[in-house]
Design a protein around this motif. Structure first.
Motif, PDB file in Angstrom:
ATOM      1  N   LEU A  19     -87.298 -90.653 -90.450  1.00  0.00           N
ATOM      2  CA  LEU A  19     -86.929 -91.493 -91.592  1.00  0.00           C
ATOM      3  C   LEU A  19     -87.547 -92.875 -91.413  1.00  0.00           C
ATOM      4  O   LEU A  19     -87.343 -93.528 -90.389  1.00  0.00           O
ATOM      5  CB  LEU A  19     -85.405 -91.598 -91.686  1.00  0.00           C
ATOM      6  N   VAL A  20     -88.297 -93.317 -92.413  1.00  0.00           N
ATOM      7  CA  VAL A  20     -89.006 -94.599 -92.329  1.00  0.00           C
ATOM      8  C   VAL A  20     -88.303 -95.660 -93.181  1.00  0.00           C
ATOM      9  O   VAL A  20     -88.100 -96.791 -92.740  1.00  0.00           O
ATOM     10  CB  VAL A  20     -90.474 -94.439 -92.787  1.00  0.00           C
ATOM     11  N   LEU A  21     -87.940 -95.315 -94.416  1.00  0.00           N
ATOM     12  CA  LEU A  21     -87.290 -96.246 -95.335  1.00  0.00           C
ATOM     13  C   LEU A  21     -86.112 -95.545 -96.009  1.00  0.00           C
ATOM     14  O   LEU A  21     -86.223 -94.389 -96.431  1.00  0.00           O
ATOM     15  CB  LEU A  21     -88.275 -96.736 -96.401  1.00  0.00           C
ATOM     16  N   THR A  40     -96.525-104.470 -89.236  1.00  0.00           N
ATOM     17  CA  THR A  40     -97.153-103.185 -88.949  1.00  0.00           C
ATOM     18  C   THR A  40     -96.079-102.188 -88.514  1.00  0.00           C
ATOM     19  O   THR A  40     -95.238-102.499 -87.675  1.00  0.00           O
ATOM     20  CB  THR A  40     -98.195-103.339 -87.822  1.00  0.00           C
ATOM     21  N   GLY A  41     -96.099-101.009 -89.122  1.00  0.00           N
ATOM     22  CA  GLY A  41     -95.105 -99.999 -88.789  1.00  0.00           C
ATOM     23  C   GLY A  41     -93.811-100.107 -89.563  1.00  0.00           C
ATOM     24  O   GLY A  41     -92.866 -99.348 -89.327  1.00  0.00           O
ATOM     25  N   SER A  42     -93.751-101.028 -90.538  1.00  0.00           N
ATOM     26  CA  SER A  42     -92.504-101.238 -91.287  1.00  0.00           C
ATOM     27  C   SER A  42     -92.328-100.241 -92.429  1.00  0.00           C
ATOM     28  O   SER A  42     -91.260-100.188 -93.040  1.00  0.00           O
ATOM     29  CB  SER A  42     -92.449-102.665 -91.840  1.00  0.00           C
ATOM     30  N   CYS A 215     -90.730-104.832 -96.789  1.00  0.00           N
ATOM     31  CA  CYS A 215     -90.267-103.729 -95.935  1.00  0.00           C
ATOM     32  C   CYS A 215     -89.797-104.303 -94.602  1.00  0.00           C
ATOM     33  O   CYS A 215     -90.584-104.947 -93.888  1.00  0.00           O
ATOM     34  CB  CYS A 215     -91.396-102.733 -95.676  1.00  0.00           C
ATOM     35  N   ASP A 216     -88.541-104.062 -94.269  1.00  0.00           N
ATOM     36  CA  ASP A 216     -88.005-104.602 -93.021  1.00  0.00           C
ATOM     37  C   ASP A 216     -86.775-103.795 -92.608  1.00  0.00           C
ATOM     38  O   ASP A 216     -85.867-103.566 -93.423  1.00  0.00           O
ATOM     39  CB  ASP A 216     -87.624-106.077 -93.213  1.00  0.00           C
TER      40      ASP A 216
END
Length: 227
Positions: A19-21, A40-42, A215-216
């Motif tokens: 799961l990313v977001l 990067t990677g967010s 994105c955070d």
């Protein structure tokens, strides 16, 4: 909203099983220019890949260019992508053919058949990016900035509803980055094409402010709403 070219509701973005977001909710209207920022990677690239169906939307709902991402069939992906212009950080031009043949290849993949119409559209988009005389050039004969302009021209060929740009200035020096951003803004204003541009270049955002999604920590926030 009928004027939305992108709408995500309670969307969960995955890379494979990770799961990313979580619980992503936003919409982008026709003709709107929006930045997408984050470390990067967010999850910026994963979000864009979901929008052009390189990743599946596993949970929640999403609509882009009139297509429902949550109900999309593999056979529909080429038709979805005809509604979207995609600009990559690394240009992704075919190195074994000149610019004219690069753009012809893309138009054929998008279903164009009439050679005269293809030639006319190629001339139009190269003029839009101020490169009208490079048809016979090979990609390696162009500067990085020129190659990215060709990438933008390619994204415009099919008259998309929205351009998704994934770090389009990431491989360019600061001066050329400004020129590329000005080109995006010009296209956005003149053609009313929506733009969602992922970037980590905060100087560009400060210099040319527009609505910004952030994105955070697995979330996407609209900075205007969170201030």
């Amino acid at each position: 909203m009928e004027s939305s070219v992108i709408s995500l509701q309670k969307a969960f973005i995955y890379q494979r099983d990770q799961l990313v977001l979580s619980d992503v909710n936003f919409s982008i209207q026709k003709g709107e220019f929006v930045y997408l920022i984050g470390r990067t990677g967010s999850g910026k690239s994963s979000l864009l890949q979901t929008l052009y169906a390189d990743l599946w939307l596993e949970k929640g709902s999403g609509i882009i260019g009139g297509f429902e991402l949550h109900a999309l069939k593999r056979s529909e992906i080429p038709y979805l992508r005809r509604k979207i212009g995609i600009v990559f950080q690394d240009f992704q031009l075919l190195s074994d053919r000149n610019i004219e043949k690069n753009l012809h290849f893309y138009l054929k993949a998008m279903g164009w058949k009439d050679k005269n119409e293809m030639n006319e559209r190629i001339a139009e988009v190269l003029s839009l990016v101020n490169l009208p005389h490079i048809l016979e050039k090979m990609p390696h004969q162009l500067s990085g900035g020129e190659q990215q302009r060709v990438g933008i021209a390619r994204a415009l060929l099919n008259k998309p509803d929205i351009i998704l740009a994934d770090e389009p200035t990431g491989n360019l020096d600061p001066e050329m980055s400004v020129e590329i951003l000005k080109l995006f803004l010009d296209i956005n204003e003149k053609s009313n094409t929506a733009v969602l541009m992922a970037t980590h270049d905060f100087e560009l955002i400060e210099r040319f402010p527009h609505r910004t999604l952030y994105c955070d920590k697995g979330q996407v926030r609209d900075l205007a709403e969170s201030m």
